[in-house]
Design a protein around this motif. Structure first.
Motif, PDB file in Angstrom:
ATOM      1  N   MET A 198      -6.248 -20.619  -7.413  1.00 26.59           N
ATOM      2  CA  MET A 198      -6.136 -19.182  -7.420  1.00 26.59           C
ATOM      3  C   MET A 198      -5.465 -18.746  -6.123  1.00 26.59           C
ATOM      4  O   MET A 198      -5.779 -19.221  -5.051  1.00 26.59           O
ATOM      5  N   SER A 199      -4.541 -17.837  -6.234  1.00 25.10           N
ATOM      6  CA  SER A 199      -3.863 -17.294  -5.079  1.00 25.10           C
ATOM      7  C   SER A 199      -4.552 -16.000  -4.656  1.00 25.10           C
ATOM      8  O   SER A 199      -4.518 -15.006  -5.381  1.00 25.10           O
ATOM      9  N   THR A 200      -5.166 -16.018  -3.501  1.00 26.01           N
ATOM     10  CA  THR A 200      -5.859 -14.831  -3.001  1.00 26.01           C
ATOM     11  C   THR A 200      -4.894 -13.667  -2.864  1.00 26.01           C
ATOM     12  O   THR A 200      -5.229 -12.531  -3.212  1.00 26.01           O
ATOM     13  N   GLY A 201      -3.684 -13.940  -2.393  1.00 25.18           N
ATOM     14  CA  GLY A 201      -2.699 -12.875  -2.251  1.00 25.18           C
ATOM     15  C   GLY A 201      -2.389 -12.188  -3.557  1.00 25.18           C
ATOM     16  O   GLY A 201      -2.323 -10.952  -3.636  1.00 25.18           O
ATOM     17  N   HIS A 202      -2.213 -12.983  -4.616  1.00 26.58           N
ATOM     18  CA  HIS A 202      -1.907 -12.395  -5.921  1.00 26.58           C
ATOM     19  C   HIS A 202      -3.089 -11.587  -6.461  1.00 26.58           C
ATOM     20  O   HIS A 202      -2.903 -10.536  -7.067  1.00 26.58           O
ATOM     21  N   VAL A 203      -4.292 -12.081  -6.240  1.00 27.12           N
ATOM     22  CA  VAL A 203      -5.471 -11.334  -6.689  1.00 27.12           C
ATOM     23  C   VAL A 203      -5.560  -9.999  -5.945  1.00 27.12           C
ATOM     24  O   VAL A 203      -5.815  -8.960  -6.554  1.00 27.12           O
ATOM     25  N   LEU A 204      -5.312 -10.019  -4.637  1.00 32.02           N
ATOM     26  CA  LEU A 204      -5.348  -8.760  -3.883  1.00 32.02           C
ATOM     27  C   LEU A 204      -4.253  -7.815  -4.355  1.00 32.02           C
ATOM     28  O   LEU A 204      -4.485  -6.602  -4.476  1.00 32.02           O
ATOM     29  N   LEU A 205      -3.062  -8.330  -4.649  1.00 33.87           N
ATOM     30  CA  LEU A 205      -2.006  -7.476  -5.204  1.00 33.87           C
ATOM     31  C   LEU A 205      -2.466  -6.843  -6.520  1.00 33.87           C
ATOM     32  O   LEU A 205      -2.233  -5.660  -6.759  1.00 33.87           O
ATOM     33  N   GLY A 206      -3.123  -7.640  -7.349  1.00 32.90           N
ATOM     34  CA  GLY A 206      -3.632  -7.111  -8.616  1.00 32.90           C
ATOM     35  C   GLY A 206      -4.669  -6.032  -8.412  1.00 32.90           C
ATOM     36  O   GLY A 206      -4.684  -5.019  -9.125  1.00 32.90           O
ATOM     37  N   LEU A 207      -5.531  -6.221  -7.436  1.00 31.14           N
ATOM     38  CA  LEU A 207      -6.549  -5.205  -7.157  1.00 31.14           C
ATOM     39  C   LEU A 207      -5.926  -3.929  -6.602  1.00 31.14           C
ATOM     40  O   LEU A 207      -6.391  -2.825  -6.873  1.00 31.14           O
ATOM     41  N   LEU A 208      -4.847  -4.078  -5.842  1.00 26.38           N
ATOM     42  CA  LEU A 208      -4.153  -2.907  -5.302  1.00 26.38           C
ATOM     43  C   LEU A 208      -3.310  -2.198  -6.367  1.00 26.38           C
ATOM     44  O   LEU A 208      -2.914  -1.045  -6.176  1.00 26.38           O
TER      45      LEU A 208
ATOM     46  N   LEU B 148      -3.975  -9.752   3.795  1.00 21.82           N
ATOM     47  CA  LEU B 148      -3.297  -8.452   3.854  1.00 21.82           C
ATOM     48  C   LEU B 148      -2.200  -8.462   4.913  1.00 21.82           C
ATOM     49  O   LEU B 148      -1.114  -7.896   4.696  1.00 21.82           O
ATOM     50  N   GLY B 149      -2.449  -9.100   6.045  1.00 21.89           N
ATOM     51  CA  GLY B 149      -1.435  -9.205   7.090  1.00 21.89           C
ATOM     52  C   GLY B 149      -0.191  -9.926   6.601  1.00 21.89           C
ATOM     53  O   GLY B 149       0.943  -9.496   6.868  1.00 21.89           O
ATOM     54  N   ARG B 150      -0.375 -11.024   5.869  1.00 21.02           N
ATOM     55  CA  ARG B 150       0.773 -11.767   5.329  1.00 21.02           C
ATOM     56  C   ARG B 150       1.497 -10.944   4.262  1.00 21.02           C
ATOM     57  O   ARG B 150       2.729 -10.919   4.213  1.00 21.02           O
ATOM     58  N   LEU B 151       0.727 -10.262   3.405  1.00 13.45           N
ATOM     59  CA  LEU B 151       1.341  -9.435   2.366  1.00 13.45           C
ATOM     60  C   LEU B 151       2.148  -8.294   2.986  1.00 13.45           C
ATOM     61  O   LEU B 151       3.237  -7.961   2.507  1.00 13.45           O
TER      62      LEU B 151
ATOM     63  N   ASP C  88       5.358  -9.611   4.505  1.00 10.62           N
ATOM     64  CA  ASP C  88       6.332  -9.944   3.466  1.00 10.62           C
ATOM     65  C   ASP C  88       6.818  -8.721   2.685  1.00 10.62           C
ATOM     66  O   ASP C  88       7.582  -8.863   1.726  1.00 10.62           O
ATOM     67  N   GLY C  89       6.345  -7.535   3.069  1.00  6.89           N
ATOM     68  CA  GLY C  89       6.792  -6.294   2.419  1.00  6.89           C
ATOM     69  C   GLY C  89       6.174  -6.043   1.058  1.00  6.89           C
ATOM     70  O   GLY C  89       6.699  -5.256   0.274  1.00  6.89           O
ATOM     71  N   LEU C  90       5.056  -6.699   0.755  1.00  9.80           N
ATOM     72  CA  LEU C  90       4.422  -6.555  -0.557  1.00  9.80           C
ATOM     73  C   LEU C  90       3.355  -5.473  -0.581  1.00  9.80           C
ATOM     74  O   LEU C  90       2.997  -4.972  -1.652  1.00  9.80           O
ATOM     75  N   VAL C  91       2.825  -5.138   0.585  1.00 11.69           N
ATOM     76  CA  VAL C  91       1.884  -4.020   0.717  1.00 11.69           C
ATOM     77  C   VAL C  91       2.296  -3.207   1.944  1.00 11.69           C
ATOM     78  O   VAL C  91       3.008  -3.700   2.824  1.00 11.69           O
TER      79      VAL C  91
ATOM     80  N   THR D 160       3.569  -2.137  -2.725  1.00 14.58           N
ATOM     81  CA  THR D 160       4.956  -1.675  -2.685  1.00 14.58           C
ATOM     82  C   THR D 160       5.630  -2.059  -4.003  1.00 14.58           C
ATOM     83  O   THR D 160       5.058  -2.806  -4.816  1.00 14.58           O
ATOM     84  N   ASP D 161       6.849  -1.572  -4.199  1.00 12.30           N
ATOM     85  CA  ASP D 161       7.603  -1.973  -5.397  1.00 12.30           C
ATOM     86  C   ASP D 161       7.829  -3.485  -5.404  1.00 12.30           C
ATOM     87  O   ASP D 161       7.725  -4.135  -6.446  1.00 12.30           O
ATOM     88  N   ALA D 162       8.099  -4.043  -4.230  1.00 12.79           N
ATOM     89  CA  ALA D 162       8.279  -5.500  -4.140  1.00 12.79           C
ATOM     90  C   ALA D 162       6.973  -6.221  -4.456  1.00 12.79           C
ATOM     91  O   ALA D 162       6.977  -7.278  -5.098  1.00 12.79           O
ATOM     92  N   GLY D 163       5.855  -5.640  -4.041  1.00 15.12           N
ATOM     93  CA  GLY D 163       4.544  -6.218  -4.353  1.00 15.12           C
ATOM     94  C   GLY D 163       4.266  -6.195  -5.839  1.00 15.12           C
ATOM     95  O   GLY D 163       3.757  -7.162  -6.410  1.00 15.12           O
ATOM     96  N   ARG D 164       4.612  -5.080  -6.484  1.00 12.49           N
ATOM     97  CA  ARG D 164       4.416  -4.998  -7.940  1.00 12.49           C
ATOM     98  C   ARG D 164       5.306  -6.008  -8.652  1.00 12.49           C
ATOM     99  O   ARG D 164       4.881  -6.662  -9.600  1.00 12.49           O
ATOM    100  N   ALA D 165       6.535  -6.160  -8.183  1.00 19.22           N
ATOM    101  CA  ALA D 165       7.440  -7.142  -8.799  1.00 19.22           C
ATOM    102  C   ALA D 165       6.890  -8.556  -8.629  1.00 19.22           C
ATOM    103  O   ALA D 165       6.911  -9.355  -9.568  1.00 19.22           O
ATOM    104  N   ARG D 166       6.366  -8.878  -7.437  1.00 21.05           N
ATOM    105  CA  ARG D 166       5.789 -10.208  -7.188  1.00 21.05           C
ATOM    106  C   ARG D 166       4.571 -10.426  -8.085  1.00 21.05           C
ATOM    107  O   ARG D 166       4.390 -11.504  -8.646  1.00 21.05           O
ATOM    108  N   LEU D 167       3.738  -9.401  -8.230  1.00 19.88           N
ATOM    109  CA  LEU D 167       2.561  -9.494  -9.095  1.00 19.88           C
ATOM    110  C   LEU D 167       2.987  -9.727 -10.546  1.00 19.88           C
ATOM    111  O   LEU D 167       2.447 -10.604 -11.222  1.00 19.88           O
TER     112      LEU D 167
END
Length: 178
Positions: A1-11, A44-47, A50-53, A72-79
């Motif tokens: 599981m990717s913690t970053g992707h899960v956090l993007l999903g929650l956001l 969150l710092g890494r996201l 990387d311009g995802l949040v 961000t839009d880039a975060g939604r695209a990555r998600l």
């Protein structure tokens, strides 16, 4: 599981600060390992890097200052990319259970491997009963039921493998020691 992707999903449901993200993770992923606060903020710092949040509002409601984060839009695209990518089946068999059986056959004997498998089977069966009770509890949230179903399926597969292996343990020792 990717913690970053899960956090993007929650956001994806709206801006949240770190504490809300941890609570949401633990609530929506009830059978997963709980996130540590440090892991939430490091991710969150890494996201953000990387311009995802992006940082949102800061508030100080009866406590320390809290910064909310938004997708961000880039975060939604990555998600979206992550959600549509099919997970490849694991290319290698990597299991502590399998390793212990093989090592027991190498370092001990078929009796020891059989004893280990019998004890492990009992532990799996007990966990299976716990999960089944949690799944059938009318108070269980949908996330708990889905997580229990996932775990039950994996435990059931392990139990079937253990039954087959117990039946073959003598034959397996001869093959492993050859």
């Amino acid at each position: 599981m990717s913690t970053g992707h899960v956090l993007l999903g929650l956001l994806a449901t709206g801006p949240k600060h770190g504490y809300e993200l941890k609570r949401a993770h633990d609530a929506h992923m009830p059978r997963a390992k709980p996130l540590a606060f440090g892991q939430v903020y490091a991710t969150l710092g890494r996201l953000q890097r990387d311009g995802l949040v992006t940082e949102g509002d800061r508030d100080r409601d009866a406590g320390p200052e809290r910064t909310s984060f938004a997708l961000t839009d880039a975060g939604r695209a990555r998600l979206d990319e992550w959600l549509t990518a099919v997970e490849a089946p694991a290319p290698f068999v990597a299991s502590e259970l399998l390793a212990k059986v093989v090592v027991a056959l190498l370092a001990a004997d078929s009796r020891r491997a059989g004893d280990y498998l019998a004890a492990q089977r009992a532990a799996h069966a007990a966990r299976l009963r716990e999960l089944t009770a949690a799944k059938l509890d009318p108070e269980s949230a949908l996330g708990d039921v889905i997580a229990a179903d996932f775990a039950i399926s994996h435990l059931d597969a392990d139990l079937r493998w253990m039954e087959t292996t117990i039946a073959r343990v003598g034959e397996l020792q001869q093959g492993v020691q050859a």
